[in-house]
Design a protein around this motif. Sequence first.
Motif, PDB file in Angstrom:
ATOM      1  N   TYR A  42       0.862  -1.181   0.000  1.00 22.31           N
ATOM      2  CA  TYR A  42       0.000   0.000   0.000  1.00 22.31           C
ATOM      3  C   TYR A  42       0.900   1.233   0.000  1.00 22.31           C
ATOM      4  O   TYR A  42       1.625   1.473   0.957  1.00 22.31           O
ATOM      5  CB  TYR A  42      -0.913  -0.005   1.230  1.00 22.31           C
ATOM      6  CG  TYR A  42      -1.802  -1.225   1.294  1.00 22.31           C
ATOM      7  CD1 TYR A  42      -3.025  -1.233   0.643  1.00 22.31           C
ATOM      8  CD2 TYR A  42      -1.407  -2.365   1.972  1.00 22.31           C
ATOM      9  CE1 TYR A  42      -3.838  -2.352   0.680  1.00 22.31           C
ATOM     10  CE2 TYR A  42      -2.212  -3.484   2.016  1.00 22.31           C
ATOM     11  CZ  TYR A  42      -3.425  -3.476   1.369  1.00 22.31           C
ATOM     12  OH  TYR A  42      -4.229  -4.584   1.403  1.00 22.31           O
ATOM     13  N   HIS A  43       0.838   1.990  -1.081  1.00 22.53           N
ATOM     14  CA  HIS A  43       1.704   3.156  -1.239  1.00 22.53           C
ATOM     15  C   HIS A  43       0.853   4.418  -1.274  1.00 22.53           C
ATOM     16  O   HIS A  43      -0.379   4.360  -1.216  1.00 22.53           O
ATOM     17  CB  HIS A  43       2.546   3.002  -2.506  1.00 22.53           C
ATOM     18  CG  HIS A  43       3.309   1.708  -2.534  1.00 22.53           C
ATOM     19  ND1 HIS A  43       4.416   1.467  -1.752  1.00 22.53           N
ATOM     20  CD2 HIS A  43       3.094   0.559  -3.226  1.00 22.53           C
ATOM     21  CE1 HIS A  43       4.855   0.234  -1.969  1.00 22.53           C
ATOM     22  NE2 HIS A  43       4.062  -0.336  -2.863  1.00 22.53           N
ATOM     23  N   ASP A  44       1.484   5.580  -1.407  1.00 21.46           N
ATOM     24  CA  ASP A  44       0.764   6.862  -1.345  1.00 21.46           C
ATOM     25  C   ASP A  44      -0.328   6.983  -2.395  1.00 21.46           C
ATOM     26  O   ASP A  44      -1.417   7.470  -2.116  1.00 21.46           O
ATOM     27  CB  ASP A  44       1.745   8.026  -1.506  1.00 21.46           C
ATOM     28  CG  ASP A  44       2.643   8.177  -0.295  1.00 21.46           C
ATOM     29  OD1 ASP A  44       2.247   7.708   0.796  1.00 21.46           O
ATOM     30  OD2 ASP A  44       3.738   8.741  -0.445  1.00 21.46           O
ATOM     31  N   ASP A  45      -0.050   6.536  -3.615  1.00 24.27           N
ATOM     32  CA  ASP A  45      -1.017   6.741  -4.693  1.00 24.27           C
ATOM     33  C   ASP A  45      -1.503   5.457  -5.362  1.00 24.27           C
ATOM     34  O   ASP A  45      -2.357   5.498  -6.236  1.00 24.27           O
ATOM     35  CB  ASP A  45      -0.412   7.656  -5.761  1.00 24.27           C
ATOM     36  CG  ASP A  45       0.893   7.101  -6.305  1.00 24.27           C
ATOM     37  OD1 ASP A  45       1.442   6.162  -5.718  1.00 24.27           O
ATOM     38  OD2 ASP A  45       1.351   7.630  -7.338  1.00 24.27           O
ATOM     39  N   ILE A  47      -1.749   0.746  -5.116  1.00 20.04           N
ATOM     40  CA  ILE A  47      -1.562  -0.546  -4.461  1.00 20.04           C
ATOM     41  C   ILE A  47      -0.798  -1.425  -5.438  1.00 20.04           C
ATOM     42  O   ILE A  47      -1.150  -1.501  -6.616  1.00 20.04           O
ATOM     43  CB  ILE A  47      -2.918  -1.212  -4.135  1.00 20.04           C
ATOM     44  CG1 ILE A  47      -3.690  -0.376  -3.135  1.00 20.04           C
ATOM     45  CG2 ILE A  47      -2.720  -2.620  -3.609  1.00 20.04           C
ATOM     46  CD1 ILE A  47      -5.100  -0.886  -2.884  1.00 20.04           C
ATOM     47  N   SER A  48       0.249  -2.078  -4.956  1.00 18.81           N
ATOM     48  CA  SER A  48       0.992  -3.001  -5.822  1.00 18.81           C
ATOM     49  C   SER A  48       0.787  -4.423  -5.311  1.00 18.81           C
ATOM     50  O   SER A  48       0.930  -4.692  -4.120  1.00 18.81           O
ATOM     51  CB  SER A  48       2.475  -2.645  -5.849  1.00 18.81           C
ATOM     52  OG  SER A  48       3.031  -2.766  -4.565  1.00 18.81           O
ATOM     53  N   SER A  56      -4.277   2.125  -9.024  1.00 18.41           N
ATOM     54  CA  SER A  56      -4.419   3.392  -8.315  1.00 18.41           C
ATOM     55  C   SER A  56      -5.643   3.323  -7.407  1.00 18.41           C
ATOM     56  O   SER A  56      -6.553   2.521  -7.610  1.00 18.41           O
ATOM     57  CB  SER A  56      -4.553   4.556  -9.300  1.00 18.41           C
ATOM     58  OG  SER A  56      -5.811   4.495  -9.940  1.00 18.41           O
ATOM     59  N   TYR A  57      -5.642   4.176  -6.406  1.00 18.24           N
ATOM     60  CA  TYR A  57      -6.774   4.200  -5.481  1.00 18.24           C
ATOM     61  C   TYR A  57      -8.043   4.676  -6.184  1.00 18.24           C
ATOM     62  O   TYR A  57      -9.145   4.295  -5.796  1.00 18.24           O
ATOM     63  CB  TYR A  57      -6.461   5.076  -4.261  1.00 18.24           C
ATOM     64  CG  TYR A  57      -5.428   4.444  -3.363  1.00 18.24           C
ATOM     65  CD1 TYR A  57      -5.694   3.263  -2.699  1.00 18.24           C
ATOM     66  CD2 TYR A  57      -4.181   5.024  -3.197  1.00 18.24           C
ATOM     67  CE1 TYR A  57      -4.753   2.671  -1.876  1.00 18.24           C
ATOM     68  CE2 TYR A  57      -3.229   4.448  -2.373  1.00 18.24           C
ATOM     69  CZ  TYR A  57      -3.527   3.268  -1.716  1.00 18.24           C
ATOM     70  OH  TYR A  57      -2.586   2.687  -0.904  1.00 18.24           O
ATOM     71  N   ILE A  68     -12.997   7.391  -1.032  1.00 14.07           N
ATOM     72  CA  ILE A  68     -12.008   7.683   0.007  1.00 14.07           C
ATOM     73  C   ILE A  68     -12.013   9.185   0.206  1.00 14.07           C
ATOM     74  O   ILE A  68     -11.827   9.940  -0.752  1.00 14.07           O
ATOM     75  CB  ILE A  68     -10.606   7.193  -0.406  1.00 14.07           C
ATOM     76  CG1 ILE A  68     -10.618   5.669  -0.564  1.00 14.07           C
ATOM     77  CG2 ILE A  68      -9.565   7.608   0.614  1.00 14.07           C
ATOM     78  CD1 ILE A  68      -9.329   5.077  -1.068  1.00 14.07           C
ATOM     79  N   PRO A  69     -12.237   9.653   1.441  1.00 15.12           N
ATOM     80  CA  PRO A  69     -12.260  11.097   1.684  1.00 15.12           C
ATOM     81  C   PRO A  69     -10.931  11.739   1.273  1.00 15.12           C
ATOM     82  O   PRO A  69      -9.865  11.136   1.440  1.00 15.12           O
ATOM     83  CB  PRO A  69     -12.478  11.205   3.199  1.00 15.12           C
ATOM     84  CG  PRO A  69     -13.042   9.891   3.609  1.00 15.12           C
ATOM     85  CD  PRO A  69     -12.513   8.886   2.641  1.00 15.12           C
TER      86      PRO A  69
END
Length: 191
Positions: A42-45, A47-48, A56-57, A68-69
């Motif tokens: 789980y990364h900033d921008d 998911i790998s 991407s999210y 996602i808020p």
Amino acid sequence: MNKNIFLALFQDSIQQVLDNWVFRLLVILTICMVAPTFLIGYHDDHISILWNWDYSYNELTSTLGVPIPPDVRADEMLIKGIQTVVVEGLAGVAGIIFCVAATAFFVPRMLEKGAADTLFSKPVSRATLLLTRYCSGLLFVAVLSVALVGGMYLGFALVSGYTDTGFLWSTVTLIHLYAILHAFSVLVATI
């Protein structure tokens, strides 16, 4: 109690835990709950998955229909949600119930006529025997909870770069909850 008796009681406790088929099953389930933390990052921008596929999210929210808020970090929210579901839900409720059921026979089996006589050449007090059975139950849960919480913490730290040392206290909480329930179980088994 001398050193040899203590070592014999400790070895008997370890053997009792390792011989338990529910313990083996729970170890496999623990590995199944820890493995995704090493396989999904789980990364900033994004998911790998398996270090190869990136999502991407935005793709995830449009597919699942769960927004996602904007003021919340998506990676942190997902990781905390996973930690909560696994520790409070799976390990905290279902896992503790399985562990109590698996260790409930530790004391009655020991109190059967002749069961303890075959283990020791010197007499050992009943309080000592009960205490070692209680501790073997705690050992049962301690190994599982350290593997679960420690493995998840390590997986999230290495793959996602997320560290929350407060999550490590979940190990103590799980052992404490089990210790209370197991004390009652030992009391009922003794009576």
